[in-house]
Design an enzyme around this catalytic site. Sequence first.
Site, PDB file in Angstrom:
ATOM      1  CB  SER A 256      -0.937   0.001   1.210  1.00  0.00           C
ATOM      2  OG  SER A 256      -0.235  -0.217   2.418  1.00  0.00           O
TER       3      SER A 256
ATOM      4  CG  ASP B 169      -3.345   5.269   7.144  1.00  0.00           C
ATOM      5  OD1 ASP B 169      -2.150   5.016   7.403  1.00  0.00           O
ATOM      6  OD2 ASP B 169      -3.918   4.832   6.123  1.00  0.00           O
TER       7      ASP B 169
ATOM      8  CG  HIS C 195      -0.434   3.840   4.693  1.00  0.00           C
ATOM      9  ND1 HIS C 195      -1.615   3.291   5.137  1.00  0.00           N
ATOM     10  CD2 HIS C 195       0.166   2.894   3.919  1.00  0.00           C
ATOM     11  CE1 HIS C 195      -1.733   2.059   4.655  1.00  0.00           C
ATOM     12  NE2 HIS C 195      -0.664   1.794   3.920  1.00  0.00           N
TER      13      HIS C 195
END
Length: 361
Positions: free
Chosen positions: A39, A316, A319
Amino acid sequence: MAKNTNSLFFLGVLTSFTLASLPVSGSGEPPLLFTFGDSSYDVGNTKFFSSVFDPATVWPYGDSVDDPTGRWSDGHIVPDFVGRMIGQQEPIPPVLDPKADLSQGASFAMAGAVALGSQSKTVAMNFGEQISKFVEIRKNWTDEERADGVYMINIGADDYLNFAKDHPNANPAEQIALVASVLTRISRELMKLYRSGGARKFAVQNLGPLGCLPIVRQEFKTGESCLEMVNFMVKTHNERLIHLLRAMTVPYRGFRYSFFDFNGEILRRISEPSRHGYTDATTSCCGTGSRNAFGCGYNNVHSKLCSYQKSFLFFDGRHNTEKTNGEIANLFYSGDKNVVSPVNIRDLVVRSVSDLPAQAI
């Protein structure tokens, strides 16, 4: 206003060099850029892969650029900045976008990707499947373009985070065995990318201190401490990863790389947040819970959003913010040998494979 602010941020990152000094490939054009991993490098593949809701496609993701595109940040991620620095005008697209323009490269990275195992087709393409996808469509680019291209790699985080959740009481021997398996798989896929894909120039970042992520602190209730079990695996992984890259330059004479110490840069920011312009380096900007680390982007979660993203290291639970991503990209591109070795991405691009050093083992 957010888009204007973001443009100024890009300009600020790029002020250290002019358009005339932008690196170019042997053809005189900016080199192609390809990214693989999880991600942290995903530019939107997840939303094309599965019908499962992807929170990175909705606000507040993309808040700093007024555009939630599937990037797990408030704005741009590391490959976006690197792409600009090597001369590309637009970010590379997710390879799974049927309308993607692949003329400048593509991202194969996807949220949830692991190095080991075969993921469910409703979850993600694992690392091996990403490499296979590249080999399958490699004829979109010439041999020369692929040889001159930059291949950014960031994989392994989900392997260790998943293992910690599933095996919280694993002993050191079991942890080291997992690391060995992960690196064996990474080595195999890099060989495939080199031999079948024609890749020559690799930009690899090591894993950050995963045990210090806000989501890990929150879920494992570590308080002010990091989760040592995960950080031990990460430390072992990173030490062995650099030796793996060095070793690959022996049988593969054209294999060259930039190795970026992402772990060290994140730890420095956690240890001295104010020095790097942060007011908080252990709590998320977006989410809920003791570390504000869960649920960002989900409609059924009453998550909170910080008022100023640039003051946070993490956007978050796992990340980074766009501010952090920009700083990391700048160091990856032009940092000295204390943070990226044996060469940085700038040197990787402008020098031919025969002129690039192969570190002694």
